[in-house]
Design a protein around this motif. Structure first.
Motif, short mmCIF file in Angstrom:
data_model
loop_
_atom_site.label_atom_id
_atom_site.label_comp_id
_atom_site.label_asym_id
_atom_site.label_seq_id
_atom_site.Cartn_x
_atom_site.Cartn_y
_atom_site.Cartn_z
N HIS A 156 -13.15 0.96 10.80
CA HIS A 156 -13.99 -0.23 10.92
C HIS A 156 -13.22 -1.52 11.13
O HIS A 156 -13.85 -2.57 11.28
N SER A 157 -11.89 -1.49 11.07
CA SER A 157 -11.13 -2.73 11.17
C SER A 157 -10.23 -2.72 12.39
O SER A 157 -9.74 -1.66 12.82
N GLY A 158 -10.02 -3.93 12.95
CA GLY A 158 -9.07 -4.07 14.04
C GLY A 158 -7.67 -4.32 13.55
O GLY A 158 -6.74 -4.48 14.36
N ALA A 159 -7.46 -4.36 12.24
CA ALA A 159 -6.13 -4.61 11.68
C ALA A 159 -5.21 -3.44 11.95
O ALA A 159 -5.63 -2.28 11.96
N ARG A 160 -3.95 -3.74 12.13
CA ARG A 160 -2.94 -2.70 12.32
C ARG A 160 -2.03 -2.58 11.12
O ARG A 160 -1.11 -1.75 11.12
N THR A 161 -2.27 -3.39 10.10
CA THR A 161 -1.48 -3.31 8.87
C THR A 161 -2.41 -3.33 7.67
O THR A 161 -3.53 -3.88 7.74
N ALA A 162 -1.95 -2.72 6.57
CA ALA A 162 -2.71 -2.70 5.32
C ALA A 162 -1.74 -2.68 4.17
O ALA A 162 -0.58 -2.26 4.31
N LEU A 163 -2.24 -3.12 3.02
CA LEU A 163 -1.43 -3.16 1.81
C LEU A 163 -2.12 -2.34 0.74
O LEU A 163 -3.32 -2.48 0.51
N VAL A 164 -1.33 -1.47 0.09
CA VAL A 164 -1.81 -0.70 -1.06
C VAL A 164 -0.97 -1.10 -2.25
O VAL A 164 0.27 -0.93 -2.23
N ARG A 165 -1.61 -1.62 -3.29
CA ARG A 165 -0.89 -2.04 -4.48
C ARG A 165 -1.47 -1.29 -5.69
O ARG A 165 -2.68 -1.36 -5.94
N VAL A 166 -0.62 -0.61 -6.42
CA VAL A 166 -1.02 0.11 -7.63
C VAL A 166 -0.27 -0.49 -8.80
O VAL A 166 0.97 -0.56 -8.78
N THR A 167 -0.97 -0.97 -9.79
CA THR A 167 -0.34 -1.60 -10.96
C THR A 167 -0.93 -1.00 -12.23
O THR A 167 -2.08 -0.57 -12.25
N ARG A 203 3.90 0.05 -5.71
CA ARG A 203 3.46 0.76 -6.92
C ARG A 203 4.63 0.92 -7.85
O ARG A 203 5.80 0.84 -7.44
N PRO A 204 4.39 1.15 -9.16
CA PRO A 204 5.50 1.36 -10.10
C PRO A 204 6.34 2.56 -9.69
O PRO A 204 5.82 3.56 -9.19
N GLU A 205 7.62 2.46 -9.89
CA GLU A 205 8.50 3.57 -9.57
C GLU A 205 8.27 4.73 -10.53
O GLU A 205 7.88 4.55 -11.68
N GLY A 230 -2.46 13.30 -6.16
CA GLY A 230 -2.29 12.15 -7.03
C GLY A 230 -1.54 11.06 -6.30
O GLY A 230 -1.33 11.12 -5.08
N LEU A 231 -1.11 10.05 -7.05
CA LEU A 231 -0.41 8.92 -6.43
C LEU A 231 0.93 9.33 -5.84
O LEU A 231 1.47 8.61 -4.98
N ALA A 232 1.48 10.47 -6.27
CA ALA A 232 2.73 10.94 -5.68
C ALA A 232 2.56 11.33 -4.22
O ALA A 232 3.55 11.40 -3.47
N GLN A 233 1.32 11.59 -3.78
CA GLN A 233 1.07 11.95 -2.39
C GLN A 233 0.76 10.74 -1.51
O GLN A 233 0.36 10.91 -0.35
N LEU A 234 0.93 9.53 -2.02
CA LEU A 234 0.68 8.35 -1.20
C LEU A 234 1.55 8.31 0.07
O LEU A 234 1.07 7.88 1.12
N PRO A 235 2.82 8.73 0.03
CA PRO A 235 3.59 8.74 1.28
C PRO A 235 2.96 9.59 2.37
O PRO A 235 3.04 9.24 3.56
#
Length: 396
Positions: A322-333, A290-292, A268-273
């Motif tokens: 597929h991306s050359g990016a080295r950063t990404a953002l994950v937002r859960v609301t 994400r919400p605490e 679940g979302l608790a395993q995001l880390p």
């Protein structure tokens, strides 16, 4: 061989039983007709006495009934013809009509309703012709025309027989249709289960294998120049493969015991880390918003959290591949009645073949649709890529 012999014997016995049913039914009809003929002759003294020819005609109809399932149309016409010959010969009415009933029911149940109607109509018309015109030239001698009251009874009998045959046909067709619908539902459930398993295995393996692929490349490149960094890459590969094997084992355990509770909770979302750590090992820095835990509206049903986790996992896998990016953002609301998941990266797209199957986006959309949600995926106007999923959540 010992296990196959009894099964073969059961099939053979079943075939014999199916063949024996028409014979037993025909034999019963023959016995009733033969036994009832004497009673009918006693009750109708004006009719011609039951002789050998009458017995043969009474036997001919049941004999034809043996083939009523294989050849229903010839049988129903043959039985009606034999019955008409019996009536034209002046023999008494009675159980002779039992063979007609069985033949008509068999023909209608087999789908030959118009043939059965035609045969029964010809028998009725032939009987009418014999009783009111041909009786002058047919035995017994000195016979008189039939009663029109009796003809009304015969007509009612024909109509009742047709109604019963149609009712039997309708019930049979309904049973066949229900069996076909049940089989279709079972096939659909099996297809959906296969799709779910394939999607789960894809999501479980794709992320870990992507991390393993990246770290294997790093290890090969640094094996000679920086053995310590190569050792770190191999350690990451070991951890990622161990986690992938654990998740695959969890899926396979659920397949082996579909009704049993899983030994470990679904991700679940608790395993995001853990996802963030794996992505970092592959060189992708991920920021999670994400919400605490414990905040109002932070929780969601397990199925929704699993779908959200898999969507984030697949989206990060696509960034790594597929991306050359080295950063990404994950937002859960959490919004009223919905859980929104957003994954973005800054791009640009990688110019090399990442070796993917192209089913990642399809799998994410299927997961969202299975819960009644939506998923949008596409390039950002300023560069990069965005995945946005909205999953409905019932409010308690």
């Amino acid at each position: 061989m010992d296990d196959q012999a009894p099964a073969h014997g059961r099939r053979r016995d079943g075939w014999r039983n199916r063949r024996g049913r028409p014979v037993r039914a025909a034999l019963l009809v023959a016995l009733v007709a033969q036994a009832g003929a004497g009673w009918a002759a006693h009750a109708q003294p004006e009719a011609r006495p039951v002789d050998v020819w009458a017995r043969l005609l009474l036997l001919a109809g049941p004999v034809l009934l043996v083939w009523r399932h294989r050849h229903p149309v010839p049988v129903v016409f043959g039985v009606c013809g034999v019955t008409l010959a019996y009536l034209a010969a002046g023999y008494p009415y009675g159980p002779v009509f039992l063979a007609v009933v069985v033949a008509v029911l068999a023909a209608v149940s087999a789908g030959h309703r118009y043939a059965a109607w035609t045969a029964l109509g010809l028998l009725w018309a032939g009987h009418l012709l014999v009783a009111h015109w041909l009786y002058r030239w047919l035995p017994p001698a000195g016979d008189e025309p039939g009663s029109w009251t009796a003809e009304l009874g015969a007509t009612a009998w024909v109509l009742v027989l047709l109604a019963v045959a149609e009712l039997a046909r309708t019930r049979r067709e309904r049973a066949v249709r229900e069996r076909a619908e049940r089989a279709a539902r079972e096939r659909r459930r099996a297809d959906e289960e296969r799709l779910r398993i394939a999607r789960e295995l894809h999501d479980v393996l794709a992320h870990s294998i992507s991390v393993i692929n990246v770290q294997a490349g790093v290890g090969l490149a640094l094996l000679d120049s920086d053995p310590e960094q190569a050792r770190s890459a191999l350690t990451t590969i070991k951890a990622a493969s161990k986690e992938a094997l654990g998740e695959v084992r969890q899926v396979l355990d659920a397949l082996r015991a579909p009704g049993a509770a899983p030994r470990t909770p679904a991700p679940g979302l608790a395993q995001l880390p853990e996802l963030v750590a794996q992505a970092a090992a592959a060189g992708l820095a991920v920021r999670v918003d994400r919400p605490e835990a414990g905040a109002p509206g932070a929780g969601a049903p397990a199925a929704t959290e699993l779908a959200a986790f898999r969507i984030v996992q697949e989206a990060l896998t696509n960034v790594i591949r597929h991306s050359g990016a080295r950063t990404a953002l994950v937002r859960v609301t959490r919004a009223p009645g919905a859980l929104e998941v957003l994954v973005t990266d800054g791009g640009p797209a990688a110019g090399t073949d990442a070796g993917g199957s192209g089913t990642g986006l399809v799998g994410m959309r299927e997961r969202a649709a299975a819960l009644g949600g939506t998923l949008e995926a596409g390039p950002e106007p300023g560069g990069g890529f965005r995945v946005r999923a909205v999953l409905p959540v019932e409010e308690g």
